[in-house]
Each structure stands twice: as structure tokens, then as C-alpha cells.
Scaffold this motif. Sequence first.
Motif, mmCIF file in Angstrom:
data_model
loop_
_atom_site.group_PDB
_atom_site.id
_atom_site.type_symbol
_atom_site.label_atom_id
_atom_site.label_comp_id
_atom_site.label_asym_id
_atom_site.label_seq_id
_atom_site.Cartn_x
_atom_site.Cartn_y
_atom_site.Cartn_z
ATOM 1 N N ASP A 6 -1.959 -3.944 -3.199
ATOM 2 C CA ASP A 6 -2.629 -3.509 -1.970
ATOM 3 C C ASP A 6 -3.005 -2.036 -2.104
ATOM 4 O OD1 ASP A 6 -3.643 -3.380 0.559
ATOM 5 O OD2 ASP A 6 -1.778 -3.887 1.591
ATOM 6 N N GLU A 7 -4.316 -1.757 -2.241
ATOM 7 C CA GLU A 7 -4.841 -0.392 -2.399
ATOM 8 C C GLU A 7 -4.101 0.370 -3.511
ATOM 9 O OE1 GLU A 7 -7.453 0.512 -1.010
ATOM 10 O OE2 GLU A 7 -7.696 -0.589 0.858
ATOM 11 N N GLU A 33 0.816 -1.213 0.000
ATOM 12 C CA GLU A 33 0.000 0.000 0.000
ATOM 13 C C GLU A 33 0.853 1.267 0.000
ATOM 14 O OE1 GLU A 33 -3.597 2.116 2.601
ATOM 15 O OE2 GLU A 33 -2.765 0.186 3.217
#
Length: 334
Positions: free
Chosen positions: A168-169, A92
Motif C-alpha cells: 500500500d503506497e 501504508e
Amino acid sequence: MNDPHLVIQTNDLCKSYNHGWFRRRSLKALDHVAISVARGEVFALLGPNGAGKTTLIKLLLGILRPTSGNATVLQQPAGSLAARMKIGYLPENLVFPKHLTAIGALYFYGRLSRLTESKMKATIPGLLDLVGLSGRESESVRKYSKGMRQRLGLAQALLHEPEILVLDEPTDGLDPLGRSQIRDLIDTLKSQGKTIFLNSHILQEVELICDRVAIMAKGRLRAIGTIPELIESHSHGKRLRVHLKCRAVDPQAPVTIATWTFDDSVLNVQSSPVSVSADETCTMPFDFAIQLETSEQRHIDQLIDRLRLASVSLLSLERHRIRLEDVFMTLVDS
């Protein structure tokens, strides 16, 4: 659990953490989770904070080990060297050493992946072009925007030519242009045969790019399937909502329509008052809006028929569509 068309499979996957100091309690982060991801699809893992998404990703990457159950990646045990070598990972908040240029950063991560100098020299220019950083490769990463850093992060995840990308995101914190660029990149990677496994809380983005989704809450899998499948399976019992824009000449039309009833329906008429003196007749058309919430389609049909009989013109009709967000809220609140 050995289907060659499935690149990620989990079976009764559980992960518990010991909680507390004196009276140690077991906290279940994952509770018998079973998912499968097909080769070449874009798959999203959704859930509120604390749902177990990060724990599941860490188990697939081998950062954590399960308490019970099992998981495979490309028919190899999750976390094994053979599995990890086929995964590209974009965390992220990937932090690049600020003194490096884009090329320097990719050489740094390439060495961590044990790539040869000749392999990196042949691969990096094409990757920079793919992620839209060609021509900016000699700039310090400290000058890069968040979107540029995300694209550089995708390039590092692709360096060793993985079959699976775990993101991730990937669009978190990006402006609309940055999100559009990341979506385009994901579409391109999918067309190249990559499997994309992403974790996101931006449901509108997920609807645009994902083939299937899994929704988790409190460590449990609540639903899995394509977005149309999930919407269809969770739309039963939902009330229908329509918004109509209308035009009329009779200034009393909105007042009259507001008195109409359709069983259990809720009718709301929104209009501005029309000024007409007692000795004149209104001949100028004016617009107003109607909102109808009902449990049956026939009430919408009846409303339209009555509007026509009342000489009211229908300018537009917009029907509220059940969205992934509606399904998500229903499942995580249950």
C-alpha cells in the motif's frame, strides 16, 4: 474463476456501507468490480481518493467481507486462513515499536506469523541483506529514515515466504533515492517469482515498474490492462503536439514561420529579437523554438518540409507522448 495462472480473481465484487443515523442510506464503495492478477506480475491499483482501492485491498486480506460477489486468492476464498498465509502485506504507514532494533522487529513480526525460532534465525539475515539493511540490523528503528523503514517493512512482509505481496503506497513520502531503492527491490522480488499487488498514486512510478494496471473511480472499475494497451485505447482523438528547436541565419525567419497555417493546427513560434542595423546583414545563426498542435501527422510533415525549404536547420524534435497520467485523468473525470 479457477485458472491456476491467476492468483487473484474477483467477480462482481460489491461492498456497501450503511450511511446516516435516522435515514440510513447505502453507500457503494465497490460496484461490481472484476479484476484478475496473473502469477509473477506487478499489478497496480490506481484511483483517486474514495475510488474504493483500500476497500478492495481489505476484502482481499479478509479484513472486510463483501456485500455480494466473490474473490479468490490462490484459488482460496479471500480472507480464508489458507489465503492469508500466502500473502505478505506492507501497509501504508507501518509503525514499528521504537524500542526495537531491526532484528528485534523482525523477530516480533515473525512470532505473530507463528514462525519458529530456528526458521527466523535462518531467514532474517538473508532478508536484511535483500532489503539493504545488512550492517544496520542492530540499530534502533527510531533512527531509521522513512526509506529504511519501508525496506524493513518489506522484510517483515517477506518473513513467512508469501507468494503474493500487497503493498500500500510503497514509495509514498520517499525521496528519489528511496523510490529507486524500492523499485529495485520490487524488480528483484518479481525475478524471484513473487506476485506484487500495489496501490499507488505516484503514476510515474507505476509506469516504471508495473506490468498491468487497473483504474478505479467511485467504486467502479474504469479500465484494466497493460500500460501500452491503455494508452493505445484512450489516445484516439487526442491532438498531436510537437516541440521543435530550430536554427536560422535570416532574422525574419521566425516572423515568417509564425504566419504559416495548417488547417486547424495551432502554431506558436518563440524567439528572441535579433538586432541587425539597416546597413549590415546578419550572418550569425540564432536559435528559436516552434510548437505545433495538430490533429494530423501530415501537418507535422508539412511543417518540416517548409522549414527545410526556408533553409532552417532542425536541431531537435520532441513529440508529446500520451502518458498513463493522461489516461488516468480522462477516465476518472468521465
